[in-house]
Scaffold this motif. Structure first.
Motif, mmCIF file in Angstrom:
data_model
loop_
_atom_site.group_PDB
_atom_site.id
_atom_site.type_symbol
_atom_site.label_atom_id
_atom_site.label_comp_id
_atom_site.label_asym_id
_atom_site.label_seq_id
_atom_site.Cartn_x
_atom_site.Cartn_y
_atom_site.Cartn_z
ATOM 1 N N GLY A 22 6.211 -8.285 -3.017
ATOM 2 C CA GLY A 22 7.588 -8.472 -3.470
ATOM 3 C C GLY A 22 8.515 -7.365 -3.002
ATOM 4 O O GLY A 22 8.129 -6.503 -2.191
ATOM 5 N N PRO A 23 9.759 -7.352 -3.497
ATOM 6 C CA PRO A 23 10.705 -6.286 -3.146
ATOM 7 C C PRO A 23 10.292 -4.966 -3.792
ATOM 8 O O PRO A 23 9.648 -4.960 -4.841
ATOM 9 N N ASN A 24 10.649 -3.869 -3.168
ATOM 10 C CA ASN A 24 10.361 -2.536 -3.706
ATOM 11 C C ASN A 24 8.880 -2.360 -4.034
ATOM 12 O O ASN A 24 8.515 -2.011 -5.167
ATOM 13 N N PRO A 25 7.989 -2.593 -3.076
ATOM 14 C CA PRO A 25 6.545 -2.492 -3.373
ATOM 15 C C PRO A 25 6.146 -1.057 -3.697
ATOM 16 O O PRO A 25 6.729 -0.105 -3.168
ATOM 17 N N PRO A 26 5.143 -0.883 -4.560
ATOM 18 C CA PRO A 26 4.699 0.471 -4.909
ATOM 19 C C PRO A 26 3.884 1.090 -3.789
ATOM 20 O O PRO A 26 3.310 0.391 -2.950
ATOM 21 N N LYS A 27 3.836 2.427 -3.782
ATOM 22 C CA LYS A 27 2.930 3.152 -2.896
ATOM 23 C C LYS A 27 1.585 3.294 -3.613
ATOM 24 O O LYS A 27 1.550 3.516 -4.826
ATOM 25 N N LEU A 28 0.509 3.160 -2.869
ATOM 26 C CA LEU A 28 -0.822 3.254 -3.462
ATOM 27 C C LEU A 28 -1.545 4.505 -2.972
ATOM 28 O O LEU A 28 -1.568 4.782 -1.769
ATOM 29 N N ILE A 29 -2.134 5.237 -3.900
ATOM 30 C CA ILE A 29 -3.037 6.350 -3.588
ATOM 31 C C ILE A 29 -4.427 5.937 -4.066
ATOM 32 O O ILE A 29 -4.593 5.556 -5.229
ATOM 33 N N ARG A 86 -0.220 -15.496 -3.492
ATOM 34 C CA ARG A 86 0.699 -14.460 -3.983
ATOM 35 C C ARG A 86 1.888 -15.092 -4.712
ATOM 36 O O ARG A 86 2.388 -16.153 -4.330
ATOM 37 N N THR A 87 2.318 -14.395 -5.749
ATOM 38 C CA THR A 87 3.539 -14.752 -6.483
ATOM 39 C C THR A 87 4.392 -13.479 -6.553
ATOM 40 O O THR A 87 4.406 -12.780 -7.569
ATOM 41 N N PRO A 88 5.097 -13.142 -5.472
ATOM 42 C CA PRO A 88 5.810 -11.855 -5.386
ATOM 43 C C PRO A 88 6.817 -11.658 -6.518
ATOM 44 O O PRO A 88 7.469 -12.614 -6.965
ATOM 45 N N TYR A 89 6.988 -10.401 -6.946
ATOM 46 C CA TYR A 89 7.936 -10.119 -8.019
ATOM 47 C C TYR A 89 8.190 -8.617 -8.076
ATOM 48 O O TYR A 89 7.468 -7.822 -7.468
ATOM 49 N N PHE A 90 9.237 -8.242 -8.844
ATOM 50 C CA PHE A 90 9.498 -6.830 -9.142
ATOM 51 C C PHE A 90 10.427 -6.755 -10.349
ATOM 52 O O PHE A 90 11.440 -7.460 -10.401
ATOM 53 N N ASP A 91 10.081 -5.912 -11.295
ATOM 54 C CA ASP A 91 10.936 -5.620 -12.441
ATOM 55 C C ASP A 91 11.321 -6.877 -13.217
ATOM 56 O O ASP A 91 12.472 -7.067 -13.614
ATOM 57 N N GLU A 92 10.375 -7.774 -13.381
ATOM 58 C CA GLU A 92 10.572 -8.975 -14.184
ATOM 59 C C GLU A 92 9.202 -9.355 -14.719
ATOM 60 O O GLU A 92 8.201 -8.724 -14.398
ATOM 61 N N GLN A 93 9.156 -10.381 -15.548
ATOM 62 C CA GLN A 93 7.858 -10.819 -16.054
ATOM 63 C C GLN A 93 7.030 -11.378 -14.902
ATOM 64 O O GLN A 93 7.526 -12.146 -14.079
ATOM 65 N N TRP A 94 5.781 -10.979 -14.861
ATOM 66 C CA TRP A 94 4.869 -11.450 -13.809
ATOM 67 C C TRP A 94 4.839 -12.979 -13.831
ATOM 68 O O TRP A 94 4.569 -13.579 -14.876
ATOM 69 N N PRO A 95 5.103 -13.646 -12.705
ATOM 70 C CA PRO A 95 5.145 -15.118 -12.717
ATOM 71 C C PRO A 95 3.800 -15.725 -13.120
ATOM 72 O O PRO A 95 2.741 -15.161 -12.871
ATOM 73 N N GLU A 96 3.873 -16.899 -13.727
ATOM 74 C CA GLU A 96 2.655 -17.601 -14.136
ATOM 75 C C GLU A 96 1.938 -18.201 -12.927
ATOM 76 O O GLU A 96 2.564 -18.565 -11.932
ATOM 77 N N THR A 129 6.621 -2.283 -12.731
ATOM 78 C CA THR A 129 7.759 -1.460 -12.303
ATOM 79 C C THR A 129 7.355 -0.129 -11.665
ATOM 80 O O THR A 129 8.232 0.568 -11.140
ATOM 81 N N ALA A 130 6.076 0.227 -11.708
ATOM 82 C CA ALA A 130 5.671 1.545 -11.196
ATOM 83 C C ALA A 130 5.978 1.667 -9.705
ATOM 84 O O ALA A 130 5.741 0.739 -8.929
ATOM 85 N N ASN A 131 6.481 2.828 -9.322
ATOM 86 C CA ASN A 131 6.746 3.084 -7.904
ATOM 87 C C ASN A 131 5.516 3.613 -7.180
ATOM 88 O O ASN A 131 5.400 3.469 -5.967
#
Length: 792
Positions: free
Chosen positions: A223-230, A15-25, A195-197
């Motif tokens: 990462g921080p602020n993870p999205p909800k999945l349906i 995992r390379t956690p992230y939120f609201d930034e460019q997806w890490p390489e 960025t999707a919630n």
């Protein structure tokens, strides 16, 4: 051998956690030897379209690595991408043309093979017109090859009988986009996942089918602020294991569930009235139809509990960003186009479209399926033009310098299922199949084998391998594949990649572009001034010709070039003077390509498929507003009964692609998923006296197969069989899932229904297949390990 990770045991990697930034390489690499040089390309083993480099040593392919600069994958590759390239080096590649003589396929020269094809073509045209010739192509070729084939079919031969195997996997995507927005073309971008919630997967096991996109979601979840999945899927898949809400409807009940979600959104006033009024038409009709689908009724029909439906609707109704993905659980099921359109409707009534974090991915099944649709190799007109619009026909006639009446626009293009029917009845006398394997991938295989071998049908197969279909051919043309030729691919989010030639093809194999150009020259196709119809000789010249075809259309490529596509990331169309760097989002201003003079289609009745006429459309011309269309529920056309009491559904496994022509030649992928199987619930296993590894006979009204049993993780009353497995490497038993499937298709998209059929099962007591059981046991261990690794 060097690899950065074991993608067989660890499908998605670290995992390379992230939120609201460019997806890490994270660069994934696997090579068998240290390469002398790296050649830019893109992966062609799913529709995600990951950028990669091909490692070459001494003129031979020795591995791949992800391209960190590419916006699609940022260096990551899945197990198929890291291993599937080995097929290029297979010793069983087709290297010389073959002609059937005295019942046997014998080696021939290219002149002999092409002269025979040309002589047969002219004979058929003389006696029966070009309507006696049909083409069934692929989602595997390059853009330049499809466009050349499309021009040959439409302006050279003038036959409407041309389609791709994309009819089996992607047709509903295109149809749903046309219905709602007036034209093909995905509104969003993969970057919306950053960025999707809320992320909703409808009939899409993304963890298995698009592993790199799933890595991006897993990194968001970590990462921080993870999205909800349906997740809407009848099976407890890898994807469903991670869901915030998992809705598991009965087979064929997507419409009740989606109508139920729309019902709750409207009833609870979780909609955007301003967006609806300014940018859509049809809301009142939609509201009236879904009003009947209250949660209690949805539960009665679909089996989805009221409280879960409500929970999912609240997530959809309260988020300000939403990504939805749709795939074969919708496309290959009952009311396919209508169901896919309801996902578009959810975004439209909430105004969640045309901005970052708000994406709809009506996913494709194959890597270049988008190009098949754009260029006209699937029967559509190039550049998303409209068959019913005379000015669009005139535009193409001017571009190709032919008379408008040369272009067959007197009737709708012939879809693949109808092409096969015409071949069956004898009106199509020559069928040219390129880079696909209908003898395993089409429904009702006993019928398919019979029609492909019918006396009077001249069958041409253009492929790299001796597939089950090639074995029936009259002429086989050996084709170069990815890595052995240059061309472009376009993925789901409209990103165009260039794939440069890395190595020479084996033997006398030729690129599909060279084969099509050779055919056009030998057929002496001319424009109306007597010049050659096909005016290009190289992939780059074909690309330049294609750019002119797209000028002013939604898929505008005019700002791209081979030089611009080389060295960096892929580029999203439209790319032109206004958008020189490409475009991440369509419809940012709420204006859709639905105007009567511009739209790609005048629409269809979603229940019957009846086409709307140009005059009918002009009466309701929405002039840039999107359509909100709804339908009521229809029962599937075949349901379980006393004789066939179970539902069958089919699908894919993570380690294989299509009919395994490439992935089946990788030792590691084969070891991970060596054989077909039948998955059934623990309750049904007890009922039928079956345990893990037992051989099970599964029968439908069309055929039967024998598969080892895998028990668990599926609802009672449903069984699942992966569709990849045919007979080229194992013909010891009947095992292809499509021996069982039925010949039915969606009324709008014409996509066949692979997701439901009535079957019966019994333990095959005559003898057990020890090899199959051992393979199943190994496969279960791999799957179990991956579940544990994911913490499921």
């Amino acid at each position: 051998m060097k690899q950065t990770r074991d993608s067989i045991a660890d499908i998605w990697g670290e995992r390379t956690p992230y939120f609201d930034e460019q997806w890490p390489e994270r660069v994934d690499e696997r090579v068998t030897e240290e390469p002398d040089n790296w050649i830019q390309a893109a992966c062609v083993l799913c529709s995600a379209g990951c950028g990669l480099d091909i490692g070459v040593k001494d003129g031979k392919m020795v591995g791949v690595r992800g391209r960190s600069v590419d916006a699609v994958n940022r260096g990551r590759l899945g197990p198929k991408g890291l291993h599937g390239w080995i097929a290029n080096n297979s010793k069983d590649r087709l290297t010389r043309p073959l002609i059937r003589r005295d019942g046997e396929l014998q080696e021939a020269s290219w002149d002999e093979a092409m002269n025979l094809i040309v002589a047969k073509s002219k004979e058929i045209i003389d006696k029966h017109t070009s309507l006696g010739i049909g083409f069934y192509t692929s989602g595997q070729l390059f853009l330049e090859e499809y466009y050349t084939l499309g021009v040959i079919g439409k302006a050279g031969l003038g036959t409407p009988h041309m389609d791709g195997n994309t009819r089996l996997c992607t047709a509903t995507s295109a149809a749903a986009l046309k219905v709602s927005f007036g034209s093909d073309g995905q509104p969003g971008s993969y970057s919306d996942l950053d960025t999707a919630n809320v992320i909703m997967h409808v009939g899409h096991n993304i963890a298995s089918q698009h592993t790199v996109l799933w890595m991006r979601i897993l990194d968001r979840l970590a990462g921080p602020n993870p999205p909800k999945l349906i997740v809407i899927d009848p099976r407890k898949t890898y994807t469903a294991e991670k869901a915030t809400v998992h809705l598991a409807p009965k087979l064929g009940t997507n419409i009740p569930v989606l109508n139920g979600l729309l019902h709750i959104l409207i009833k609870e006033n979780l909609i955007n009235p301003g967006y609806i009024a300014a940018h859509t038409v049809g809301f009142e009709e939609l509201k009236n139809i879904v009003a009947a689908w209250h949660p209690q009724r949805v539960e009665e029909v679909s089996g989805v509990p009221e409280h879960l439906l409500y929970e999912a609707a609240m997530l959809l109704g309260k988020t300000n960003t939403l990504v939805s993905t749709v795939l074969q659980g919708v496309y290959q099921s009952m009311q396919a186009t209508a169901s896919a359109v309801q996902v578009n409707n959810i975004h439209l009534i909430r105004g969640l479209i045309g901005r970052p974090g708000c994406g709809i991915y009506q996913m494709n099944g194959q890597p270049t399926a988008q190009n098949t649709r754009e260029t006209g190799a699937d029967g559509d007109l190039p550049g998303f033009r409209n068959w019913g619009n005379k000015e669009h026909i005139n535009e193409l006639a001017r571009l190709w310098n032919v008379e408008p009446d040369t272009i067959p626009h007197w009737s709708p293009p012939t879809h693949a299922m109808q092409i096969m029917r015409f071949a069956e009845t004898g009106s199509i006398k020559m069928l040219w199949v390129s880079a696909t394997n209908p003898a395993v991938s089409m429904p009702e295989l006993a019928r398919m084998r019979k029609l492909l071998t019918r006396d009077g049908l001249f069958l041409i197969v253009q492929d790299a391998f001796m597939t089950e279909t090639a074995q029936m051919a009259d002429v086989i043309l050996p084709a170069a594949i990815w890595g052995e030729k240059t061309g472009c691919t376009t993925n789901v989010d409209r990103t165009v990649h260039i794939c440069h030639k890395a190595v020479e093809p084996p033997g006398e194999a030729r690129s599909d572009l060279d084969i099509f150009i050779d055919y056009a020259r030998r057929m002496d196709f001319k424009d109306k001034d007597g010049a050659p119809l096909i005016k290009w000789n190289t992939p780059e010249e074909a690309f330049e010709a294609w750019k002119e075809c797209t000028r002013g259309r939604p898929c505008d490529y005019t700002g791209m070039s081979y030089a611009k596509l080389t060295g960096g990331s892929g580029i999203q169309w439209p790319c032109n003077e206004k958008y020189p760097d490409g475009t991440p989002h369509l419809y940012t201003n709420g204006v859709f390509p639905t105007a009567a003079d511009y739209c790609e289609s005048y629409g269809h009745d979603l229940d019957t498929g009846a086409a709307q006429t140009p005059d009918e459309y002009r009466l309701i011309d929405p002039k840039g507003k999107a359509f909100l269309k709804a339908v009521d529920y229809q029962l599937p056309h075949e349901v379980p009964d006393q004789d066939y009491p179970l539902w069958l559904t089919t699908g894919r496994v993570v380690y294989h692609f299509h009919t395994r022509t490439k992935t089946g030649r990788s030792k590691e992928l084969c070891n991970a998923a060596p054989d077909a199987y039948v998955q059934l619930s623990a309750q049904d296993a007890v009922k039928y006296g079956i345990k893990d590894g037992d051989m099970v006979e599964i029968s439908s009204r069309r055929g039967s197969v024998i598969q080892p049993a895998m028990v668990g993780d599926i609802e009672p009353g449903i069984i699942f069989i992966p569709f990849h497995y045919g007979y080229w490497d194992n013909n010891s038993r009947s095992r292809a899932a499509n021996e069982l499937t039925l010949t039915e298709w969606d009324p709008v998209s014409k996509q066949p229904h692979f997701k439901y059929a009535a079957v019966r099962i019994r333990k095959a007591v005559a003898q057990d297949d020890e090899e199959a059981q051992a393979a199943l046991k190994h496969m279960e261990e791999v799957i179990t390990n991956n579940f544990k690794m994911e913490g499921a």
